[in-house]
Enzyme design. Structure first.
Site, PDB file in Angstrom:
ATOM      1  N   SER A 204       0.819  -1.203   0.000  1.00 45.40           N
ATOM      2  CA  SER A 204       0.000   0.000   0.000  1.00 45.40           C
ATOM      3  C   SER A 204       0.865   1.271   0.000  1.00 45.40           C
ATOM      4  O   SER A 204       1.658   1.450  -0.917  1.00 45.40           O
ATOM      5  CB  SER A 204      -0.940  -0.064   1.209  1.00 45.40           C
ATOM      6  OG  SER A 204      -1.975   0.848   1.090  1.00 45.40           O
ATOM      7  N   ASP A 375      -9.483  -5.531  -4.833  1.00 45.51           N
ATOM      8  CA  ASP A 375      -8.864  -4.505  -3.978  1.00 45.51           C
ATOM      9  C   ASP A 375      -9.449  -3.148  -4.336  1.00 45.51           C
ATOM     10  O   ASP A 375      -9.194  -2.620  -5.413  1.00 45.51           O
ATOM     11  CB  ASP A 375      -7.348  -4.526  -4.203  1.00 45.51           C
ATOM     12  CG  ASP A 375      -6.580  -3.700  -3.183  1.00 45.51           C
ATOM     13  OD1 ASP A 375      -7.165  -2.739  -2.645  1.00 45.51           O
ATOM     14  OD2 ASP A 375      -5.408  -4.020  -2.938  1.00 45.51           O
ATOM     15  N   HIS A 408      -7.379  -5.871  -0.403  1.00 46.26           N
ATOM     16  CA  HIS A 408      -6.230  -5.136   0.135  1.00 46.26           C
ATOM     17  C   HIS A 408      -5.529  -5.816   1.312  1.00 46.26           C
ATOM     18  O   HIS A 408      -4.306  -5.855   1.376  1.00 46.26           O
ATOM     19  CB  HIS A 408      -6.695  -3.744   0.571  1.00 46.26           C
ATOM     20  CG  HIS A 408      -5.624  -2.704   0.561  1.00 46.26           C
ATOM     21  ND1 HIS A 408      -5.019  -2.271  -0.596  1.00 46.26           N
ATOM     22  CD2 HIS A 408      -5.047  -2.002   1.554  1.00 46.26           C
ATOM     23  CE1 HIS A 408      -4.124  -1.352  -0.315  1.00 46.26           C
ATOM     24  NE2 HIS A 408      -4.118  -1.169   0.996  1.00 46.26           N
TER      25      HIS A 408
END
Ligand SMILES: *[C@@H]1O[C@H](CO)[C@@H](O)[C@H](O)[C@H]1NC(C)=O
Ligand SMILES: *[C@@H]1O[C@H](CO)[C@@H](O)[C@H](O)[C@H]1NC(C)=O
Ligand SMILES: *[C@@H]1O[C@H](CO)[C@@H](O)[C@H](O)[C@H]1NC(C)=O
Length: 433
Positions: A204, A375, A408
Site C-alpha cells: 500500500s 482490492d 487489500h
C-alpha cells in the site's frame, strides 16, 4: 560503510500520494474498532496501546511483544534520519533452529529484506499471524535476514533528537519526507550492517513511497529488487460509496481544517466524531467498512483481525492524509501541494507541485507487482495505469501477478498469502540476489 552500500546520486524530492487511500484506511481501521466495540478485549487493547504510546518504547518493542513468543531471534535497532527522527527497526536475522540453515545462496550470507508497511499501521502489521502464515517468519525460515520498518510517529518510532511528539513541529511532514529522509536512512543502515543491498517489500503506501523514490532515481542503486503488494500510484478509480463521499467532501482539506498541522491519531475523540459523521452518509454501512474500504478479502483469519485491532491503527501526520487526499482528488501523483502558488514556488520553484513520473523508473530495476481483483484501494484500473507507465520496463525485470480473488488486506494478513504471493516473491528475490 561496505562498498556494496555506496549508491549513486542523491536527489532531493518531495512527494505526493493518494489521499483517499489514507483516509479510507483510517476509516476502515476505525470502523473495525467500531464494529468490534462491544468486545471488551478490544477496548482493553486500545487502552494498552494508548498507554504504550504515552510511554514511548517502554513496552519492550515489537521483538518482545510479537516475535520472541514464537521462538525467533529478534533485535531492536534504531536509525536517526537526516531531519532528526529516531525510527525503530526490528531485525529477525535468521529462521527458527534448523530452518533455512543453508541460506538462500547455498551457504552464502543471508540476504537482507526490508519490509515497509502502509499508512496508519506500523511494522506490527506484518507480525499478526502464525509463523507459517506471516511474511517475516516465512522469509527468515527461507534463509533471509528480515528487517521491519516503522514509520515516524507510530508507536515505536515516536522520538526525535529535539522535537517532542506533542508539538506541531514534530508532525510537520508528509509522505514526501519518508521518501527523502526515512527510506535512505533505513536502507543505508541495513546495508552498512549486513554489507549487502536489501530487497524491498512494500504494501500500500509502502509501495507508493518506493515508486515515488524510484521514479526520481532514488534507491534503485541501493536495493537489489522490490516486491510491491497492492501497488498504489494512482487513486482515480476508487468506486466504493465511501470513496465517492470522500472525494466529494475533499476530506483532506476537511481534516486539515479540523486538525491543522498535527498528529492524526485514530484513537482520538476528534477522529471518532469524524468517522461517525461519515457513517451517517447514505449508502455507507459502517458495520461493513472493512469490505467497503479494502474490498472483499479472500482469506482473512478472524483471530488475526482481532490481533490486528489490538495493535492498529497507528497515528500519522495530518499532512500525509491531506497529501493522499490531493492525489485522489487530482487524479495525478504529485508532491505535496501547498495550494498557495507563492509557497509552491518557494518550495519547488514552480506554482504547481511537480508530478512523479512513473515512466521514469529505470527500466532495468527488478520489480515484482502483485495486485488483487477485489482490492478497492489499489483498484485494478489504477494498477492498469501504473502498468501502462511501466510498458517500457525490461521484460525480464518486471513480474506482474494478478490475483482475481484478493483484496487489500489479504496481502499482509491473509492466511493464503503464502501460497498465492510470498512463494513467488521469494522466487523473484532468488533471481536477483
Ligand atoms: C513547517 O515547515 C515549514 C517549512 O517546510 C515551515 O515554514 C513552517 O513554519 C513549519 N510549521 C511548523 C508548525 O513547524
Ligand atoms: C487462525 O488463527 C488461529 C490463531 O492464530 C489459528 O489457531 C488458526 O489455525 C488460524 N486459522 C487458519 C485457517 O489459519
Ligand atoms: C516521463 O518520463 C519518460 C521517460 O523518462 C519521458 O519520456 C516522459 O517525457 C516523462 N513525462 C513527463 C510528463 O515528464
Amino acid at each position: 560503510m561496505s562498498p556494496a552500500c555506496h549508491g549513486g546520486r542523491r536527489l532531493s524530492l518531495s512527494a505526493a500520494t493518494t489521499a483517499s487511500v489514507a483516509v479510507a484506511v483510517v476509516l476502515l481501521l476505525l470502523s473495525l474498532r467500531h464494529a468490534a466495540g462491544s468486545r471488551v478485549v478490544l477496548d482493553h487493547g486500545a487502552e494498552l496501546r494508548r498507554r504504550d504510546i504515552a510511554t514511548g518504547a517502554a513496552a519492550g518493542g515489537a521483538c518482545a511483544t510479537a516475535v520472541a513468543p514464537f521462538g525467533y531471534a529478534c533485535e531492536e535497532h534504531e536509525v536517526t534520519t537526516q531531519d532528526g527522527y529516531i525510527l525503530s527497526l526490528q531485525r529477525i536475522p535468521r529462521g527458527r533452529a534448523g530452518a533455512g540453515a543453508a541460506g538462500v545462496a547455498g551457504g552464502g550470507a543471508r540476504q537482507p529484506v526490508l519490509l515497509q508497511h502502509g499508512v496508519l499501521v506500523d511494522g506490527m502489521t506484518w507480525l499478526l499471524g502464525s509463523p507459517e502464515e506471516s511474511l517475516p517468519y516465512i522469509l527468515a525460515d527461507r534463509g533471509f535476514d528480515v528487517w521491519i520498518a516503522n514509520n515516524r510517529g507510530t508507536r515505536w518510532s515516536r522520538r526525535h533528537v529535539s522535537l517532542d511528539p506533542s508539538s506541531r513541529s514534530y508532525w510537520n511532514w508528509s509522505w514526501d519526507d519518508i521518501v527523502v529522509n526515512d527510506m535512505p536512512a533505513i536502507v543505508d543502515y541495513i546495508c552498512s550492517h549486513t554489507g549487502q543491498k536489501p530487497h524491498y517489500v512494500g504494501h500500500s503506501m509502502g509501495t507508493l513511497v518506493a515508486l515515488a523514490a524510484f521514479s526520481e532515481g532514488r534507491m534503485v542503486d541501493k536495493l537489489k529488487s522490490a516486491a510491491l503488494l497492492s501497488p498504489v500510484a494512482y487513486l482515480s478509480h476508487i468506486t466504493t460509496p465511501i470513496g465517492i463521499v470522500l472525494a466529494k467532501a475533499f476530506v483532506g482539506e476537511l481534516i486539515s481544517n479540523l486538525f491543522g498541522i498535527a498528529e492524526f491519531n485514530p484513537a482520538s475523540p476528534q477522529v471518532s466524531n469524524l468517522v461517525r459523521s461519515f457513517c451517517r452518509n447514505p449508502g455507507i454501512n459502517c458495520y461493513d467498512l472493512l469490505t467497503s474500504f479494502t474490498g472483499k478479502n479472500y482469506c482473512l483469519n478472524n483471530s488475526a483481525v482481532d490481533v490486528f485491532l489490538k495493535y492498529e491503527p497507528q497515528p500519522t501526520s495530518t499532512k500525509t492524509l491531506v497529501h493522499l487526499a490531493q492525489t485522489v482528488r487530482d487524479g495525478v501523483l504529485t508532491k505535496y501541494d501547498y495550494v498557495r502558488p507563492d509557497v509552491n514556488v518557494a518550495k519547488y520553484g514552480q506554482a504547481d507541485p511537480p508530478a512523479y513520473n512513473m515512466s521514469a523508473i529505470p527500466a532495468w530495476f527488478p520489480l515484482f507487482l502483485s495486485s488483487g481483483g477485489r482490492d478497492s484501494l489499489s483498484d485494478p484500473a489504477d494498477v492498469g495505469l501504473l502498468l501502462d507507465d511501466l510498458r517500457g520496463h525490461a521484460g525480464d525485470r518486471l513480474a506482474v501477478q494478478y490475483l482475481q480473488q484478493f483484496a487489500h488486506a489479504d496481502f499482509v494478513i491473509g492466511v493464503c498469502a503464502k501460497d498465492y504471493v510470498y512463494n513467488d516473491v521469494i522466487s523473484f528475490f532468488h533471481r536477483f540476489r
